[in-house]
Design a protein around this motif. Structure first.
Motif: not given
Ligand code: NAD
Length: 428
Positions: A233-235, A328-330, A253, A159, A231, A229, A306, A202, A106, A198
């Motif tokens: 920080n990222v979602g 969005g997720a890893n 979700s 997370m 909700f 998917q 996410a 993401t 990344k 910050r």
């Protein structure tokens, strides 16, 4: 003398595709395309360092409980290692190893001078008090004081952790090292050296990548629907910023379930609801309940996973209707799903590109801490958006050049940068 019970959480077994194997299978394809030599391949295929720590913590009931924690440094050829810390019941060393390697790729894909790392502690933060979490975070920091450092290894939230945990970490590290060290960790509260921009970084990077991909597909954002998917920080930020750009967000979700509104969900209302209800969407009235698994295969143009790893697999990939997936997720897509998705012609903006806006602004936070100077929000977002757009174009062009999916192209760009740096630095 009070009796202490000492016990340790058993490490849960992985009940899904191993993320390390998923990561390695993509790495292998990219290495082959690049014609990576055996020597560099062997250096990169395993982490530089893996540390396992036992963390005794006095719980609120007076009993001593021992937690197991990890810090994996995947690679530091491009700079000090960077990566978040995850607090979760299901943290697994193989998962931390995969996440650490993803951080190397990344940082390389967005061309920032960091290597990759990741940390985790097997714990359930939802059942722990603030005091217990503080003692756990301080014990972890102390155990890793020789690993962490502004020029060595710089943690961040993931997370189950956030600015509060990063503040404790910064404080403990500063006390043990005898010097105030804001640059040892990013994702700190704003008042103590955190960066403007910050929190949303993401999700904002996901939005920038989505718009860039829609432009390649010739789709107008205001005529496009999406499902998100997760909700957290990222979602929630990705959903909010896409909503602001005119996309119709038909589904969102979280761990409490999925919610659908064919006319589009008002994301500002969903966020306000979540904030007023302990961070959960449960009971949200602006949409109908939807079967959680059905969100991924729902009738939308854009899918933004996410939340967690391995939600798109060989079992559901064939049913996906979206034209575009922005990760969005890893690691939300297991390697077994890749051929099915490619066969269907779905464009995927892979995790190591799509969610790299977070590490980019973490890097800005570290730069500001070292400069002793605070940037304006405009400076942060303008620079981060440019980095995201440039990285997207580079990966897209690489995918066109080699006629490969963007996921493999992102690995090709990253591994090539790391391999070239090894060639210049030498030293074995
Ligand atoms: P978070 O803890 O803030 O939010 C996670 C969200 O996912 C919550 O809404 C939770 O309820 C939901 N969730 C959990 N399991 C779910 C499931 N099975 N189905 C649906 N929803 C579920 O975490 P986050 O920081 O938003 O991170 C989400 C993902 O993005 C992780 O993979 C993380 O590694 C990755 N990521 C985060 C950042 C960052 O800056 N926070 C940066 C890069 C990547």
């Amino acid at each position: 003398m009070a009796a202490h019970t000492v016990y340790k959480e058993p490490a849960p077994l992985l009940d899904r595709e191993n993320p390390l194997e998923s990561m390695m299978s993509r790495f292998n394809i990219a290495a082959e395309i690049l014609g990576l030599d055996d020597e560099t391949y062997n250096v990169l295929k395993a982490p530089d360092k893996q540390v396992i720590v036992n963390l005794p913590v006095t719980m609120d009931d007076g009993k001593l409980r021992v937690f197991e924690g990890y810090r994996v440094i995947h690679n530091t050829i491009l700079g000090p290692s960077k990566g978040g810390i995850r607090y979760d019941k299901h943290v697994h060393l193989d998962e931390v190893k995969a996440l650490a390697a993803w951080m190397t790729w990344k940082c390389a894909v967005v061309d920032i001078p960091y290597g990759g790392a990741k940390g985790g502690i097997i714990c359930d933060p939802t059942t722990m008090s603030a005091g217990e979490l503080e003692r756990l975070t301080r014990a972890y920091t102390l155990a890793l004081k020789d690993v962490f450092g502004p020029d060595r290894d710089i943690p961040a939230p993931d997370m189950g952790t956030g600015p509060r945990e990063m503040a404790w970490l910064m404080d403990e590290f500063s006390k043990t090292s005898g010097a105030t060290s804001p640059a040892v960790v990013t994702g700190k509260p704003l008042v103590m050296g955190g960066s403007l921009g910050r929190t949303e970084a993401t999700g904002r990077g996901v939005m920038v990548s989505t718009l860039a991909a829609l432009a390649k597909l010739g789709l107008n954002p205001t005529e496009v629907s999406a499902a998100v998917q997760g909700f957290g920080n990222v979602g929630s930020w990705a959903a909010k910023l896409l909503f602001d750009k005119g996309l119709k967000i038909k589904a969102v979700s979280d761990i409490s379930g999925a919610y659908w509104n064919d006319n589009g969900i008002n994301i500002d209302e969903a966020i306000a609801y979540k904030n007023a209800h302990n961070g959960r969407l449960e009971g949200f009235g602006g949409a109908e309940p939807l079967n959680a698994d059905d969100l991924l295969t729902s009738n939308v143009d854009v899918l933004v996973p996410a939340a967690v790893e391995d939600v798109i697999t060989e079992h559901n990939a064939g049913d996906i209707k979206a034209k575009l997936i922005v990760e969005g997720a890893n690691g939300p897509t297991s390697a077994s799903a890749d051929p099915i998705i490619n066969e269907k012609g779905i464009l995927v903006v892979p995790d190591i590109l799509a969610n790299s806006g977070g590490v980019t602004v973490s890097y800005f936070e570290w730069v500001q801490n070292r400069q002793g100077f605070k940037w304006t929000e405009e400076m942060v977002t303008e620079r981060a958006d440019r980095i995201m757009s440039d990285a997207f174009e580079k990966v897209y062009k690489t995918s066109q050049k080699y006629k490969i999916p963007m996921r493999i192209a992102a690995y090709v760009v990253s591994i090539d940068k790391v391999a070239q740096t090894y060639k210049f630095r030498g030293g074995f």
